[in-house]
Design an enzyme around this catalytic site. Structure first.
Site: not given
Ligand code: BDR
Ligand code: CA
Length: 313
Positions: A242
């Site tokens: 992500h």
């Molecule tokens: C986001 O949620 C977190 O767990 C990750 O770091 C990312 O920023 C993805 O949904």
């Protein structure tokens, strides 16, 4: 001149990779500071993890601040089930010698934006938007001074990952996300719609390990750990990566595509709280407040990431 950025983050393995990508890209990015926020795990761990990552990168001159320890209105929801109890399980990184700066992260954001020439600092947000919203509430004049906010958060076509309707960063602090999306600064959103296309498959992870440096080994270990949950959940060849998409967008915007449209946050409904409601098809007259990205080039992304990680110790 490198672009000045502040990274607001809840590391988090994918946050850690984003920070490393930024710190490895000195020609394009001047990382002024890193601010931790509560999210993936509690603030204490997230801040400590940010220090560990900065030390791993060798860029110990970059200051790290602790921001807010809970969302604006809600109890903190965390994700130890994905990231492990420390938020950065996987690699065996030493406890940091580097210390947090004394100033609160929200005051650091305000003071830095107010002191700098207007529209010269980009905020990269990788976690819940609590710190940015608090800064906007405490000093509304910063809104006009932000060059851009580039955030990982939300989803529209892929809908939710923490509830059927909501993405984690928005769900943890929907009121903060609402404040930020209404603030008037230019905003670019990297949602799950993009990050679900950026999958860290075994060959891509192997290429990072094969770099042979300490950073490559650490990134391989952290992503191997944090992938486990998503691989089981989605049944894909690789888990979504992500937060590094935010930094990749700054480095190579041509890897991504989307459009300007209205993005709004559901803050009232019990069923869909934290939902990112995107007027992608322009069916309302609502103000087009964000550059909402929908597609990303995974091959190009991993080529960039791997090349840049090779530059670190
Ligand atoms: C986001 O949620 C977190 O767990 C990750 O770091 C990312 O920023 C993805 O949904
Ligand atoms: Ca994050």
């Amino acid at each position: 001149m490198p672009r000045k950025i502040i990274i607001d983050t809840d590391p988090g393995q994918d946050d850690a990779v984003a920070i490393l990508l930024a710190l490895a890209s000195r020609e394009e990015l001047d990382v002024l500071g890193i601010v931790a926020v509560a999210g993936n795990v509690g603030l204490h761990h997230n801040a400590n993890n940010a220090l560990k990552i900065v030390e791993l990168s060798g860029r110990v001159e970059v200051p790290v601040y602790a921001g807010c320890s809970r969302p604006l209105r809600r109890h903190l929801v965390t994700a130890e089930h994905v990231h492990g109890d420390t938020g950065l399980n996987g690699p065996d990184l030493p406890e940091p010698a580097k210390k947090l700066e004394a100033q609160h992260g929200v005051d650091y954001l305000i003071d830095t934006l107010m002191a700098a020439e207007s529209k010269t600092i980009t905020l990269c947000t990788l976690g819940p938007l609590t710190n940015i919203a608090m800064a906007l509430i405490k000093q509304p004049a910063i809104a006009d001074r932000i060059a851009e906010i580039v955030m990982m958060g939300g989803a529209y076509f892929e809908v939710g990952n923490i509830t059927p309707a909501a993405e984690f960063n928005i769900y943890v602090d929907p009121e903060a996300a609402d404040v930020v999306l209404r603030c008037g600064a230019p905003i670019t959103v990297l949602p799950l719609d993009v990050t679900h296309q950026i999958q860290s498959t075994p060959p891509r992870l192997d290429a990072i390990k094969a770099l042979g440096n300490k950073t490559g080994a650490a990134v391989h270990a952290m992503l191997t750990f944090s992938e486990t949950f998503d691989l089981e959940k989605y049944g894909w060849d690789g888990a979504p990566l992500h937060d590094p998409t935010v930094i990749a967008y700054l480095l190579k915007p041509e890897l991504f595509e989307g459009r300007h449209c209205n993005v709004a946050i559901e803050t009232a409904s019990e069923l869909t709280v934290g939902m990112t409601v995107v007027d992608y098809w322009h069916v309302t007259g609502r103000v087009r407040n964000a550059n909402y990205l929908r597609n990303g080039n995974a091959e190009g992304f991993f080529k960039l990431l791997t090349e840049r990680l090779a530059r670190l110790p």
